[in-house]
Design a protein around this motif. Structure first.
Motif, mmCIF file in Angstrom:
data_model
loop_
_atom_site.group_PDB
_atom_site.id
_atom_site.type_symbol
_atom_site.label_atom_id
_atom_site.label_comp_id
_atom_site.label_asym_id
_atom_site.label_seq_id
_atom_site.Cartn_x
_atom_site.Cartn_y
_atom_site.Cartn_z
ATOM 1 N N MET A 112 -44.832 12.897 -56.946
ATOM 2 C CA MET A 112 -44.408 11.752 -56.154
ATOM 3 C C MET A 112 -45.044 10.455 -56.651
ATOM 4 S SD MET A 112 -42.199 12.791 -54.028
ATOM 5 C CE MET A 112 -41.646 14.145 -52.989
ATOM 6 N N MET A 113 -45.173 10.337 -57.945
ATOM 7 C CA MET A 113 -45.645 9.110 -58.593
ATOM 8 C C MET A 113 -44.636 8.790 -59.694
ATOM 9 S SD MET A 113 -49.426 8.338 -60.139
ATOM 10 C CE MET A 113 -49.917 6.665 -60.591
ATOM 11 N N ILE A 114 -43.666 7.941 -59.367
ATOM 12 C CA ILE A 114 -42.489 7.757 -60.208
ATOM 13 C C ILE A 114 -42.285 6.284 -60.517
ATOM 14 C CG2 ILE A 114 -39.983 8.108 -60.345
ATOM 15 C CD1 ILE A 114 -40.418 10.345 -58.168
ATOM 16 N N GLY A 115 -42.014 5.992 -61.774
ATOM 17 C CA GLY A 115 -41.712 4.636 -62.190
ATOM 18 C C GLY A 115 -40.349 4.562 -62.845
ATOM 19 N N ILE A 116 -39.600 3.507 -62.545
ATOM 20 C CA ILE A 116 -38.286 3.285 -63.160
ATOM 21 C C ILE A 116 -38.360 1.964 -63.909
ATOM 22 C CG2 ILE A 116 -35.800 3.134 -62.760
ATOM 23 C CD1 ILE A 116 -36.519 4.289 -59.880
ATOM 24 N N GLN A 117 -38.441 2.072 -65.232
ATOM 25 C CA GLN A 117 -38.544 0.885 -66.076
ATOM 26 C C GLN A 117 -37.167 0.272 -66.266
ATOM 27 O OE1 GLN A 117 -41.577 -0.163 -68.293
ATOM 28 N NE2 GLN A 117 -40.319 -1.991 -68.032
ATOM 29 N N GLY A 172 -44.097 -6.156 -63.638
ATOM 30 C CA GLY A 172 -42.953 -7.021 -63.864
ATOM 31 C C GLY A 172 -41.601 -6.355 -63.746
ATOM 32 N N SER A 173 -41.426 -5.205 -64.408
ATOM 33 C CA SER A 173 -40.086 -4.615 -64.493
ATOM 34 C C SER A 173 -40.049 -3.134 -64.139
ATOM 35 C CB SER A 173 -39.541 -4.802 -65.920
ATOM 36 O OG SER A 173 -40.409 -4.188 -66.866
ATOM 37 N N VAL A 174 -41.067 -2.637 -63.443
ATOM 38 C CA VAL A 174 -41.122 -1.215 -63.102
ATOM 39 C C VAL A 174 -41.022 -1.043 -61.587
ATOM 40 C CG1 VAL A 174 -42.436 0.935 -63.220
ATOM 41 C CG2 VAL A 174 -42.527 -0.695 -65.126
ATOM 42 N N VAL A 175 -39.961 -0.392 -61.137
ATOM 43 C CA VAL A 175 -39.847 -0.017 -59.730
ATOM 44 C C VAL A 175 -40.757 1.184 -59.513
ATOM 45 C CG1 VAL A 175 -38.328 0.868 -57.920
ATOM 46 C CG2 VAL A 175 -37.485 -0.868 -59.525
#
Length: 402
Positions: free
Chosen positions: A341-346, A371-374
């Protein structure tokens, strides 16, 4: 019990709070599991959980009951006395971490301060007059002066010079840079790194968790302490109780906080092996570290995580979320990374404005970092149905944006 109702804050009413936060124009009055609610009852799906803090969700009944019962019994006596709940909490934490000694603090920054002190003490005992610690670029270790100096983010350091010069910075995941630093700096005594860089953008090393194994080997070769900052990655967040447990290594020093108290402010610095015994009576302390109340919360959180199989759930449901995001956003030029449950969307462009759009249009609480990672940090006990709810809102958000 006396009911207290807070009057709404008026737009022209002065605030006496120090303006250190860029707050969003919203407040929540209650929570339940993965959801938050405003005063008028509007429901929001919380995919941030207090920035990885409420791992078991909001208002977990078992945690709430333990807090209420202990608060009505005994809150604090100080560390001048034996604290049975602290001893029990340390035993629980030792079992899940594989560490030997535990010191309870009040925050992640305090825990990392403790680790830095341990490294200095270790270096001094080795005859090093000015001990140095290797840290990584794009790291985040806290906002005290020492942890701010260790942090690899010039933006948060701006205006606070002079910083301490005890840290040597290398690119995250670059083993050759560590070896080169060893040749140039004979006074290095430790490495302090995050298994996954949270504030830096959910960054994983190019070689994955095997990076930690390589760092462990280097530390053994040079007699350095291997210190892991698991403030954010710990307590089940990545699908293991601690992220380093994705490997076969054990660090010498381990720090954690955030999910350790499920919203209650508490942290810990832990040692094993050659780091054991470096801090003795009088060398470290905390007035509020490991209070009766805080220790019972830690014990109850760990016990609840175990009984609910929440770590395993984080691995399974988190993996499902990652797979679905990759499949449903395959044509959007995004990179999805992370564990559990540690997720990044670049995203291919800066997207700070998505925080407000997600909140206002999709009733979804997210964060944008680097800057650009959800950044997604949902509860580790999130259900499959809640995961599908998250995916529906998030995919629509990103599709509309890109």
């Amino acid at each position: 019990m006396n009911d207290i109702t807070l009057a709404p804050i008026q737009p022209d009413q002065p605030s006496h709070l120090m303006a250190t936060y860029g707050r969003q124009a919203i407040s929540f009055v209650r929570g339940r599991g993965a959801y938050l609610y405003t005063e008028d009852g509007t429901e929001y799906l919380d995919a941030l959980t207090g920035i990885a803090v409420c791992g078991l969700g909001h208002a977990h009944p078992v945690i709430a009951e333990a807090i209420a019962e202990q608060a009505a019994t005994l809150v604090h006596t100080s560390n001048l006395f034996e604290i049975p709940w602290q001893t029990a909490a340390a035993q629980k934490l030792a079992e899940v971490s594989g560490m030997e000694e535990i010191f309870f603090s009040n925050s992640g920054a305090e825990s990392n301060e403790g680790a830095i002190k341990i490294a200095r003490k270790f270096g001094t005992q080795q005859g090093v007059s000015s001990p140095k610690i290797i840290v990584a670029e794009q790291s985040f270790h806290g906002r005290t002066l020492a942890t701010l100096s260790a942090t690899g983010n010039k933006k948060v350091q701006d205006g606070f010079a002079p910083l301490t010069n005890d840290f040597i910075r290398v690119p995250f995941g670059d083993v050759e840079a560590i070896q080169e630093a060893a040749l140039q700096h004979p006074d290095i005594v430790a490495i302090l790194i995050e298994p996954i860089q949270g504030e830096g953008g959910i960054n994983t090393a190019p070689q994955g968790f095997s990076y930690l194994e390589e760092v462990r080997t280097i530390c053994n070769q040079h007699n350095w302490l291997m210190m892991l900052d698991e403030i954010q990655t710990g307590n089940g967040r990545t699908g293991k109780y601690f992220a380093y447990q994705h490997t076969n290594i054990v660090p010498d020093v381990l720090t954690t906080a955030k999910g350790l108290g499920n919203g209650f402010p508490v942290g810990a610095v832990m040692t094993q092996g050659k780091a054991v015994g470096l801090l003795g009576p009088g060398s470290h302390g905390s007035t509020y570290g490991g209070t009766v109340l805080g220790s019972r919360v830690v014990y109850t959180v760990i016990d609840t995580i175990q009984k609910e199989n929440a770590v395993e759930n984080a691995a399974v449901v988190g993996g499902y979320i990652v797979d679905q995001l990759r499949a449903q956003l395959a044509d959007k030029n995004v990179q999805v990374r992370g564990f559990g449950m540690m997720i990044g969307i670049q995203l291919p462009k800066d997207c700070a404005e998505l925080v407000a759009i997600a909140r206002d249009q999709h009733k979804l609480i997210i964060n944008v970092t680097a800057g650009s990672v959800v950044r997604l940090l949902p509860p580790i006990n999130m259900t499959q149905a809640q995961a599908d709810d998250l995916l529906e809102r998030l995919v629509a958000l990103i599709n509309n944006y890109l």
